[in-house]
Design a protein around this motif. Structure first.
Motif, PDB file in Angstrom:
ATOM      1  N   THR A 116       0.856  -1.190   0.000  1.00  0.00           N
ATOM      2  CA  THR A 116       0.000   0.000   0.000  1.00  0.00           C
ATOM      3  C   THR A 116       0.896   1.244   0.000  1.00  0.00           C
ATOM      4  OG1 THR A 116      -0.029   0.139   2.414  1.00  0.00           O
ATOM      5  CG2 THR A 116      -1.722  -1.233   1.391  1.00  0.00           C
ATOM      6  N   ALA A 117       0.282   2.408  -0.152  1.00  0.00           N
ATOM      7  CA  ALA A 117       1.053   3.650  -0.118  1.00  0.00           C
ATOM      8  C   ALA A 117       1.534   3.919   1.304  1.00  0.00           C
ATOM      9  CB  ALA A 117       0.200   4.804  -0.630  1.00  0.00           C
ATOM     10  N   GLY A 118       0.674   3.654   2.285  1.00  0.00           N
ATOM     11  CA  GLY A 118       1.050   3.868   3.682  1.00  0.00           C
ATOM     12  C   GLY A 118       2.251   3.029   4.093  1.00  0.00           C
ATOM     13  N   SER A 119       2.410   1.874   3.452  1.00  0.00           N
ATOM     14  CA  SER A 119       3.526   0.985   3.790  1.00  0.00           C
ATOM     15  C   SER A 119       4.557   0.946   2.662  1.00  0.00           C
ATOM     16  CB  SER A 119       3.004  -0.422   4.080  1.00  0.00           C
ATOM     17  OG  SER A 119       2.301  -0.929   2.968  1.00  0.00           O
ATOM     18  N   SER A 120       4.583   2.000   1.855  1.00  0.00           N
ATOM     19  CA  SER A 120       5.434   1.969   0.649  1.00  0.00           C
ATOM     20  C   SER A 120       6.918   2.134   0.951  1.00  0.00           C
ATOM     21  CB  SER A 120       4.987   3.055  -0.330  1.00  0.00           C
ATOM     22  OG  SER A 120       5.086   4.332   0.281  1.00  0.00           O
ATOM     23  N   GLY A 121       7.287   2.456   2.193  1.00  0.00           N
ATOM     24  CA  GLY A 121       8.701   2.648   2.508  1.00  0.00           C
ATOM     25  C   GLY A 121       9.426   1.378   2.931  1.00  0.00           C
ATOM     26  N   THR A 122       8.661   0.395   3.421  1.00  0.00           N
ATOM     27  CA  THR A 122       9.282  -0.777   4.043  1.00  0.00           C
ATOM     28  C   THR A 122      10.178  -1.561   3.066  1.00  0.00           C
ATOM     29  OG1 THR A 122       7.542  -0.920   5.693  1.00  0.00           O
ATOM     30  CG2 THR A 122       8.769  -2.934   5.261  1.00  0.00           C
ATOM     31  N   LEU A 123       9.609  -1.945   1.906  1.00  0.00           N
ATOM     32  CA  LEU A 123      10.413  -2.732   0.955  1.00  0.00           C
ATOM     33  C   LEU A 123      11.597  -1.954   0.386  1.00  0.00           C
ATOM     34  CD1 LEU A 123       8.053  -4.943  -1.248  1.00  0.00           C
ATOM     35  CD2 LEU A 123       9.365  -5.582   0.756  1.00  0.00           C
ATOM     36  N   PRO A 124      11.393  -0.730  -0.141  1.00  0.00           N
ATOM     37  CA  PRO A 124      12.558   0.016  -0.638  1.00  0.00           C
ATOM     38  C   PRO A 124      13.557   0.283   0.481  1.00  0.00           C
ATOM     39  CG  PRO A 124      10.520   1.156  -1.224  1.00  0.00           C
ATOM     40  CD  PRO A 124      10.144   0.006  -0.364  1.00  0.00           C
ATOM     41  N   GLY A 125      13.054   0.434   1.700  1.00  0.00           N
ATOM     42  CA  GLY A 125      13.940   0.654   2.849  1.00  0.00           C
ATOM     43  C   GLY A 125      15.030  -0.391   2.902  1.00  0.00           C
ATOM     44  N   ILE A 126      14.610  -1.654   2.881  1.00  0.00           N
ATOM     45  CA  ILE A 126      15.632  -2.700   2.994  1.00  0.00           C
ATOM     46  C   ILE A 126      16.299  -2.979   1.651  1.00  0.00           C
ATOM     47  CG2 ILE A 126      14.692  -3.771   5.053  1.00  0.00           C
ATOM     48  CD1 ILE A 126      13.297  -5.779   3.472  1.00  0.00           C
ATOM     49  N   LEU A 127      15.558  -2.868   0.555  1.00  0.00           N
ATOM     50  CA  LEU A 127      16.119  -3.260  -0.748  1.00  0.00           C
ATOM     51  C   LEU A 127      17.320  -2.392  -1.146  1.00  0.00           C
ATOM     52  CD1 LEU A 127      16.096  -4.953  -3.286  1.00  0.00           C
ATOM     53  CD2 LEU A 127      14.253  -3.545  -4.189  1.00  0.00           C
ATOM     54  N   PHE A 128      17.209  -1.080  -0.989  1.00  0.00           N
ATOM     55  CA  PHE A 128      18.302  -0.221  -1.450  1.00  0.00           C
ATOM     56  C   PHE A 128      19.471  -0.214  -0.465  1.00  0.00           C
ATOM     57  CE2 PHE A 128      14.660   1.097  -3.918  1.00  0.00           C
ATOM     58  CZ  PHE A 128      15.201   1.045  -5.197  1.00  0.00           C
ATOM     59  N   MET A 129      19.230  -0.651   0.760  1.00  0.00           N
ATOM     60  CA  MET A 129      20.346  -0.890   1.673  1.00  0.00           C
ATOM     61  C   MET A 129      21.059  -2.183   1.269  1.00  0.00           C
ATOM     62  SD  MET A 129      21.348  -2.967   4.274  1.00  0.00           S
ATOM     63  CE  MET A 129      19.942  -3.637   5.168  1.00  0.00           C
ATOM     64  N   LEU A 130      20.259  -3.242   1.005  1.00  0.00           N
ATOM     65  CA  LEU A 130      20.862  -4.531   0.628  1.00  0.00           C
ATOM     66  C   LEU A 130      21.621  -4.429  -0.693  1.00  0.00           C
ATOM     67  CD1 LEU A 130      17.987  -7.034   1.593  1.00  0.00           C
ATOM     68  CD2 LEU A 130      20.164  -6.699   2.792  1.00  0.00           C
ATOM     69  N   GLU A 131      21.166  -3.530  -1.553  1.00  0.00           N
ATOM     70  CA  GLU A 131      21.868  -3.327  -2.831  1.00  0.00           C
ATOM     71  C   GLU A 131      23.347  -3.029  -2.565  1.00  0.00           C
ATOM     72  OE1 GLU A 131      20.820   0.245  -4.926  1.00  0.00           O
ATOM     73  OE2 GLU A 131      21.577  -0.516  -6.835  1.00  0.00           O
ATOM     74  N   LYS A 132      23.581  -2.157  -1.574  1.00  0.00           N
ATOM     75  CA  LYS A 132      24.972  -1.805  -1.255  1.00  0.00           C
ATOM     76  C   LYS A 132      25.658  -2.909  -0.457  1.00  0.00           C
ATOM     77  CE  LYS A 132      24.110   3.120  -1.157  1.00  0.00           C
ATOM     78  NZ  LYS A 132      23.885   4.232  -0.250  1.00  0.00           N
ATOM     79  N   LYS A 133      24.950  -3.388   0.558  1.00  0.00           N
ATOM     80  CA  LYS A 133      25.577  -4.361   1.467  1.00  0.00           C
ATOM     81  C   LYS A 133      25.917  -5.659   0.749  1.00  0.00           C
ATOM     82  CE  LYS A 133      24.882  -6.633   5.913  1.00  0.00           C
ATOM     83  NZ  LYS A 133      25.966  -6.124   6.755  1.00  0.00           N
ATOM     84  N   LEU A 134      25.011  -6.136  -0.125  1.00  0.00           N
ATOM     85  CA  LEU A 134      25.227  -7.418  -0.799  1.00  0.00           C
ATOM     86  C   LEU A 134      25.684  -7.223  -2.244  1.00  0.00           C
ATOM     87  CD1 LEU A 134      22.038  -9.348   0.454  1.00  0.00           C
ATOM     88  CD2 LEU A 134      24.329  -9.401   1.435  1.00  0.00           C
ATOM     89  N   ASP A 135      25.884  -5.977  -2.636  1.00  0.00           N
ATOM     90  CA  ASP A 135      26.330  -5.658  -3.988  1.00  0.00           C
ATOM     91  C   ASP A 135      25.395  -6.270  -5.036  1.00  0.00           C
ATOM     92  OD1 ASP A 135      27.902  -4.480  -5.848  1.00  0.00           O
ATOM     93  OD2 ASP A 135      29.423  -6.068  -5.916  1.00  0.00           O
ATOM     94  N   LEU A 136      24.102  -5.983  -4.897  1.00  0.00           N
ATOM     95  CA  LEU A 136      23.097  -6.594  -5.765  1.00  0.00           C
ATOM     96  C   LEU A 136      23.086  -5.930  -7.139  1.00  0.00           C
ATOM     97  CD1 LEU A 136      20.025  -6.720  -3.326  1.00  0.00           C
ATOM     98  CD2 LEU A 136      21.706  -8.516  -3.773  1.00  0.00           C
ATOM     99  N   ASN A 137      22.830  -6.740  -8.168  1.00  0.00           N
ATOM    100  CA  ASN A 137      22.613  -6.159  -9.496  1.00  0.00           C
ATOM    101  C   ASN A 137      21.104  -5.983  -9.718  1.00  0.00           C
ATOM    102  OD1 ASN A 137      21.550  -8.656 -10.215  1.00  0.00           O
ATOM    103  ND2 ASN A 137      23.488  -9.368 -11.089  1.00  0.00           N
ATOM    104  N   GLU A 138      20.776  -5.368 -10.858  1.00  0.00           N
ATOM    105  CA  GLU A 138      19.365  -5.048 -11.116  1.00  0.00           C
ATOM    106  C   GLU A 138      18.501  -6.305 -11.149  1.00  0.00           C
ATOM    107  OE1 GLU A 138      17.702  -1.853 -14.034  1.00  0.00           O
ATOM    108  OE2 GLU A 138      17.661  -3.789 -15.049  1.00  0.00           O
ATOM    109  N   GLU A 139      19.033  -7.369 -11.755  1.00  0.00           N
ATOM    110  CA  GLU A 139      18.240  -8.596 -11.840  1.00  0.00           C
ATOM    111  C   GLU A 139      17.876  -9.107 -10.441  1.00  0.00           C
ATOM    112  OE1 GLU A 139      19.880 -12.087 -13.889  1.00  0.00           O
ATOM    113  OE2 GLU A 139      18.371 -13.215 -12.755  1.00  0.00           O
ATOM    114  N   GLN A 140      18.849  -9.095  -9.550  1.00  0.00           N
ATOM    115  CA  GLN A 140      18.571  -9.582  -8.186  1.00  0.00           C
ATOM    116  C   GLN A 140      17.535  -8.708  -7.484  1.00  0.00           C
ATOM    117  OE1 GLN A 140      22.867  -9.502  -7.304  1.00  0.00           O
ATOM    118  NE2 GLN A 140      22.595 -11.540  -6.403  1.00  0.00           N
TER     119      GLN A 140
END
Lengths: 293, 249
Positions: A116-140
């Protein structure tokens, strides 16, 4: 279509495919669209999320029309730059991303609802942190969203994802559970561990009420996404450590539905009970609607 | 006289005329309210609320589709959480945007009431106190007219921008779909059941449905289908080419 988490886990184990792959295949089958179209749709969602995180974390940040929320992602960013946080820099980066996204949402910016919009921060919150921490590519990263979405479909069809019908546990609780399951997959965990992470994350936010001040998706929604992101990471780590939920994931989802339906109307997105009902909450409501925002 | 069960319902329209609802079939399969991973991850939208803003745009858009364009006058009745919080959530501009045919991510969404006013469209909002007639806390009922035609659509926002349409009134006939989109309606002034049979076999091949119903009044028959999965865009074009009075919600 998968109706239960246990079916997804069983299929993933049988076919030795990641959950994300099963969800992509399901989507192609349901929609009749090509894999490329389905993939690109999710890529567009990912790009929207990235733009929102960036918008809320740049310059002075964004502010809502009411002045109730805004600028706190920047405060977290500046705090992190000092180099010492109690819960760790990666945790606070996830929190910063989550808050940034929901500040953009409260300021009527463009976001991707997850679920939902009210909960729209939760997934990007962790995803863009994990991108750096785990060096994720776009496919992942796109796969992360398919896994999260597939889990969310089961939650939505068996329980609720709207605050008005299930409370905040149905919004931030669901987002957190979806994120925990997806984080496990992207970190190399098993499908069964994804299911455990979902169960743990959902259990930990069970009962969370939806009590927005003046009925606005601002307070406490923006900061609730911080806890959604933090809780997802904790649950994912616990599942990866081998911890298990005594109650299976599907039963946690059923429990969330029942708890949501048992909640009084005043705690289901009516702006009446909880924080909205406090003297300060009521005073803010009066102030805002006198100005007629 | 009023008979009520799953298969056969007679409505007294209050003016001495009756309309009839006939329930035709239901598959035993569980019907999922959310049919795509993009119902959960998505939509891309202008904040602040998916159920009160994006979902409200979606209800307005279905109103536009059902009316067959932009009506001249719309009265929006809010119930439950919609009645309590529509001002703070931008539900009014969202419904107006949907009625104008905008999508959830259209940057004109917050300006929709102004745009509607300039086009001479009268949109009013009423906060209703009672229980939602379609039993959902996020309910909006749209009464639409252009002076001649009157159409009513009762929608509810079930979360994450997804909606259900649980009641429609077309030509004084009350249509009660199971709610979940997509819904196909054929309005048949010829009142020939063979038209229903043709459409049924066409849909069975191209867009399988879970349930179908026939609604009868002295002037029109309406055939309604609860379609299993979302349409491919090409199919809507195909249906509209084949049938003048078809509505795809």
């Amino acid at each position: 279509m998968y109706n239960h988490i246990k079916e997804i886990v069983a299929d993933a184990e049988k076919t030795e495919k990641p959950i994300s792959e099963l969800i992509i295949e399901q989507e192609c089958k349901l929609s009749g669209l090509s894999r490329e179209k389905v993939w690109n749709k999710m890529k567009y969602n990912l790009e929207t999320m990235r733009a929102a995180v960036s918008k809320g974390s740049t310059g002075k940040g964004v502010f809502s029309h009411t002045g109730l929320t805004g600028g706190e992602a920047i405060k977290i960013k500046n705090y992190r730059e000092k180099g010492y946080t109690l819960s760790g820099d990666f945790m606070m980066e996830a929190v910063q991303n989550a808050v940034a996204t929901n500040e953009v949402n409260a300021a009527m910016g463009v976001i991707c609802a997850t679920p939902t919009a009210g909960s729209s921060g939760t997934l990007p919150g962790i995803l863009f942190m994990l991108e750096k921490k785990l060096d994720l590519n776009e496919e992942q990263m796109i796969r992360f969203l398919f896994t999260a979405g597939g889990m969310g479909l089961v939650i939505g069809n068996n329980a609720e994802i709207a605050g008005a019908t299930g409370g905040c546990q149905a919004e931030v609780g669901s987002a957190s559970a979806m994120g925990a399951a997806a984080a496990v997959e992207i970190a190399g965990g098993t499908p069964a561990q994804s299911s455990q992470a979902l169960a743990i994350a959902m259990s930990n936010l069970l009962g969370l009420v939806c009590d927005p001040i003046a009925g606005l998706v601002e307070v406490p929604c923006v900061k609730r996404n911080a806890i959604g992101a933090g809780n997802a990471l904790i649950a994912a780590d616990m599942a990866l450590a081998g911890c298990t939920s005594v109650i299976p994931a599907d039963e946690c989802i059923d429990a969330m539905k029942k708890v949501g339906h048992q909640m009084p109307v005043s705690l289901r997105e009516t702006g009446i009970g909880g924080l909205a009902g406090t003297p300060t909450g009521q005073a803010i409501k009066t102030r805002i609607f006198e100005k007629d925002v | 006289m009023l008979l009520e069960n799953d298969y056969f319902t007679l409505y007294n329209k209050g003016n001495g005329r009756f309309s009839l609802k006939i329930f035709l079939c239901r598959e035993s399969k569980m019907e999922n309210r959310f049919k795509s991973v993009f119902d959960i991850i998505g939509p891309v939208m202008i904040g602040p609320s998916s159920s009160h803003t994006a979902g409200a745009v979606a209800i307005g858009r279905e109103g536009n589709k059902l009316f067959g364009g932009v009506p001249k006058k719309v009265t929006v009745h809010y119930y439950g959480s919609f009645a309590q919080t529509h001002r703070g959530h931008g539900t009014d501009y969202a419904i107006a945007a949907g009625i104008l045919g905008f999508t959830t991510s259209d940057l004109r969404v917050p300006k929709a009431p102004e745009i509607a006013r300039k086009r001479g469209i009268d949109i009013r909002f009423v906060e209703e106190k009672g229980e939602s007639p379609i039993h959902h806390p996020n309910t909006a009922i749209l009464d639409m007219t252009d002076g001649h035609k009157r159409v009513q659509l009762a929608g509810c926002s079930i979360g994450g921008g997804a909606i259900e349409i649980r009641r429609l009134v077309i030509h004084d006939i009350v249509v009660e779909p199971s709610g979940t989109l997509p819904i196909v309606l054929l309005i048949d002034p010829e009142r020939k059941i063979k038209n229903q049979r043709f459409l049924t076999s066409f849909l069975q091949q191209k867009a399988p449905f879970n349930e179908s119903r026939i609604y009868k009044s002295p002037d029109y028959y309406i055939y309604e289908y609860a379609i299993q999965n979302y349409f491919k865009p090409s199919l809507i074009g195909e249906l509209k080419k084949k049938y003048k009075n078809i509505v795809c919600l």
